[in-house]
Write an enzyme that holds these catalytic residues in place. Structure first.
Site, short mmCIF file in Angstrom:
data_model
loop_
_atom_site.label_atom_id
_atom_site.label_comp_id
_atom_site.label_asym_id
_atom_site.label_seq_id
_atom_site.Cartn_x
_atom_site.Cartn_y
_atom_site.Cartn_z
CE1 TYR A 169 -3.19 3.00 0.84
CE2 TYR A 169 -2.00 3.20 2.91
CZ TYR A 169 -2.90 3.70 1.99
OH TYR A 169 -3.52 4.89 2.25
P1 NAD Z 1 -12.17 4.68 1.71
O1 NAD Z 1 -11.85 3.27 1.33
O2 NAD Z 1 -13.29 4.92 2.66
O3 NAD Z 1 -12.42 5.56 0.40
C1 NAD Z 1 -11.88 5.24 -0.86
C2 NAD Z 1 -13.03 5.20 -1.84
O4 NAD Z 1 -12.50 4.98 -3.13
C3 NAD Z 1 -14.02 4.07 -1.57
O5 NAD Z 1 -15.34 4.58 -1.41
C4 NAD Z 1 -13.92 3.18 -2.81
O6 NAD Z 1 -15.18 2.63 -3.17
C5 NAD Z 1 -13.37 4.14 -3.84
N1 NAD Z 1 -12.60 3.48 -4.89
C6 NAD Z 1 -11.61 2.56 -4.75
N2 NAD Z 1 -11.13 2.19 -5.95
C7 NAD Z 1 -11.83 2.90 -6.87
C8 NAD Z 1 -11.80 2.96 -8.29
N3 NAD Z 1 -10.96 2.20 -9.01
N4 NAD Z 1 -12.67 3.80 -8.93
C9 NAD Z 1 -13.55 4.56 -8.22
N5 NAD Z 1 -13.61 4.54 -6.87
C10 NAD Z 1 -12.76 3.71 -6.21
O7 NAD Z 1 -10.82 5.30 2.30
P2 NAD Z 1 -10.55 6.71 3.01
O8 NAD Z 1 -10.13 6.40 4.40
O9 NAD Z 1 -11.65 7.65 2.77
O10 NAD Z 1 -9.25 7.16 2.23
C11 NAD Z 1 -9.29 8.12 1.18
C12 NAD Z 1 -7.90 8.23 0.58
O11 NAD Z 1 -6.97 8.62 1.60
C13 NAD Z 1 -7.37 6.94 0.00
O12 NAD Z 1 -6.60 7.26 -1.13
C14 NAD Z 1 -6.48 6.39 1.11
O13 NAD Z 1 -5.48 5.54 0.59
C15 NAD Z 1 -5.91 7.67 1.68
N6 NAD Z 1 -5.48 7.58 3.08
C16 NAD Z 1 -6.39 7.34 4.07
C17 NAD Z 1 -5.95 7.29 5.38
C18 NAD Z 1 -6.89 7.03 6.52
O14 NAD Z 1 -6.43 6.97 7.67
N7 NAD Z 1 -8.20 6.93 6.30
C19 NAD Z 1 -4.58 7.45 5.69
C20 NAD Z 1 -3.69 7.69 4.64
C21 NAD Z 1 -4.15 7.77 3.34
#
Ligand code: NAD
Length: 355
Positions: A169
């Site tokens: 990741y």
């Molecule tokens: P999340 O999984 O709730 O949201 C990601 C969304 O992207 C999901 O709703 C999923 O359905 C959608 N998705 C995935 N692949 C897709 C595709 N190919 N086409 C269209 N939609 C797609 O995660 P989150 O916690 O809201 O994270 C948002 C972003 O922040 C992500 O990129 C994640 O890697 C990053 N991030 C999150 C955290 C955290 O602590 N939550 C920390 C570091 C980075």
């Protein structure tokens, strides 16, 4: 409900207004809060999300339902569908893109590497390709604290990223930063990467520790508490979702050229301390089972946020215990509302593209 007060949002400074914003991953945890805030600030917002089943889709549908109520257009589609992206750009003439769609989760990446390469690398290039001829569009994309390796100095500073991520990741998130740089260099696209640190809050992800811990404490089930091979407590720079959204909006507003920012709280909490906050918020004791952490996990994350403070005037405000109270309040409401029974199916998003 469980979103920022619209009046408080509307009175905020440094904020983006009257823009046309595409939020990919907008029915995900962070994207949902971002889309709601952007629309309250007076922007046109289109969400693109494939509603994948990595965690309970009913939670994504419930978020979509709320967004619809706020006037956000929600498109059920995939960032891997380049023609859909082109069509959305033609129809809406986006001025800004907040790209949050990704396969998230450190532990899941150990056994599902290809899911990460597809959404986070291969299809991230679709976003960059779409912007290749649009240097005026400001792109902000989600990176992660997982780009830092075990050898990174605490607190983590952006320049010290050592290119030694401990999991797939994190490796894909670092690739986002590298690819964004290549496109900036070649085509002058504007691209800002944001390294989020363990985000939590209402509407949070069921695969993440705050949700799992709260669910288990509420049910009287045992929590697996991970520690390092030396028996040290793990520490995380838990960051409340409103602070993250504030940082994203500031970046969208500012976004020029190429840059990468840590967005964290800047005050790590040990995992046992975090569990104590949950005990106090729920009024229930936690039953713990001590385990050694997986090699994919960092022992500590700790953001130096001075770069974001200097350039974006970012200043996280929520105290961790208050954030835990807010999360637990939402969790109780949500589990009563229907976490264990389906939400009515959404009929306002459009498979394959906008109506
Ligand atoms: P999340 O999984 O709730 O949201 C990601 C969304 O992207 C999901 O709703 C999923 O359905 C959608 N998705 C995935 N692949 C897709 C595709 N190919 N086409 C269209 N939609 C797609 O995660 P989150 O916690 O809201 O994270 C948002 C972003 O922040 C992500 O990129 C994640 O890697 C990053 N991030 C999150 C955290 C955290 O602590 N939550 C920390 C570091 C980075």
């Amino acid at each position: 409900l469980w979103l920022r007060d619209p009046l408080e949002v509307a009175n905020d400074d440094h904020m983006l207004r009257n823009a046309r914003v595409l939020v990919t991953g907008g029915v995900g945890f962070i994207g949902f809060h971002l889309a709601a805030t952007l629309v309250q600030l007076g922007n046109d917002v289109v969400v693109l999300d494939n509603f994948n089943s990595y965690y309970d889709v009913r939670l994504k549908e419930a978020r979509a339902h709320k967004l619809f109520g706020h006037g956000v257009r929600v498109v059920n589609g995939d960032i891997c569908d380049f023609r859909l992206l082109e069509k959305l750009f033609e129809q809406h003439g986006f001025t800004h893109v907040a790209h949050l769609a990704a396969q998230a989760g450190v532990r899941y990446s150990v056994n599902h590497p290809h899911d990460y390469i597809r959404s986070n690398v291969d299809c991230f290039v679709n976003i960059l390709e779409e912007l290749r001829t649009k240097p005026e569009v400001k792109l902000v994309y989600a990176s992660s604290s997982s780009v830092y390796g075990k050898d990174a100095t605490i607190p983590f500073t952006e320049k010290e990223c050592s290119d030694k991520p401990t999991n797939v990741y994190g490796a894909t998130k670092r690739m986002n930063e590298l690819l964004a740089h290549s496109y900036h260099h070649l085509y002058n696209i504007s691209a800002t990467g944001l390294r989020f640190f363990t985000v939590f809050g209402p509407w949070g992800r069921p695969d993440m520790a705050p949700f799992i811990f709260t669910e288990r404490v509420m049910r009287g089930d045992t929590i697996d508490v991970y520690h390092t091979a030396d028996g040290e407590e793990m520490r995380r720079d838990f960051t409340y979702v409103d602070d993250i959204v504030d940082g994203i909006v500031r970046s969208l507003h500012h976004g020029a050229g190429y840059d990468v920012f840590n967005l964290g709280r800047g005050h790590p909490t040990s995992v046992p301390q975090f569990i104590e906050m949950i005990e106090s918020a729920t009024g229930k004791p936690a039953r713990r089972n001590d385990m050694e952490a997986h090699a994919a996990e960092l022992p500590e994350t700790y953001a130096d946020v001075s770069h974001a403070a200097d350039v974006l005037d970012y200043s996280p405000k929520m105290a961790t215990d208050e954030g835990v109270n807010a999360f637990v309040g939402w969790y109780k409401w949500y589990s009563e509302q229907g976490m264990f029974r389906p939400f009515p199916r959404a009929d306002y998003y459009f498979p394959g593209g906008p109506a």
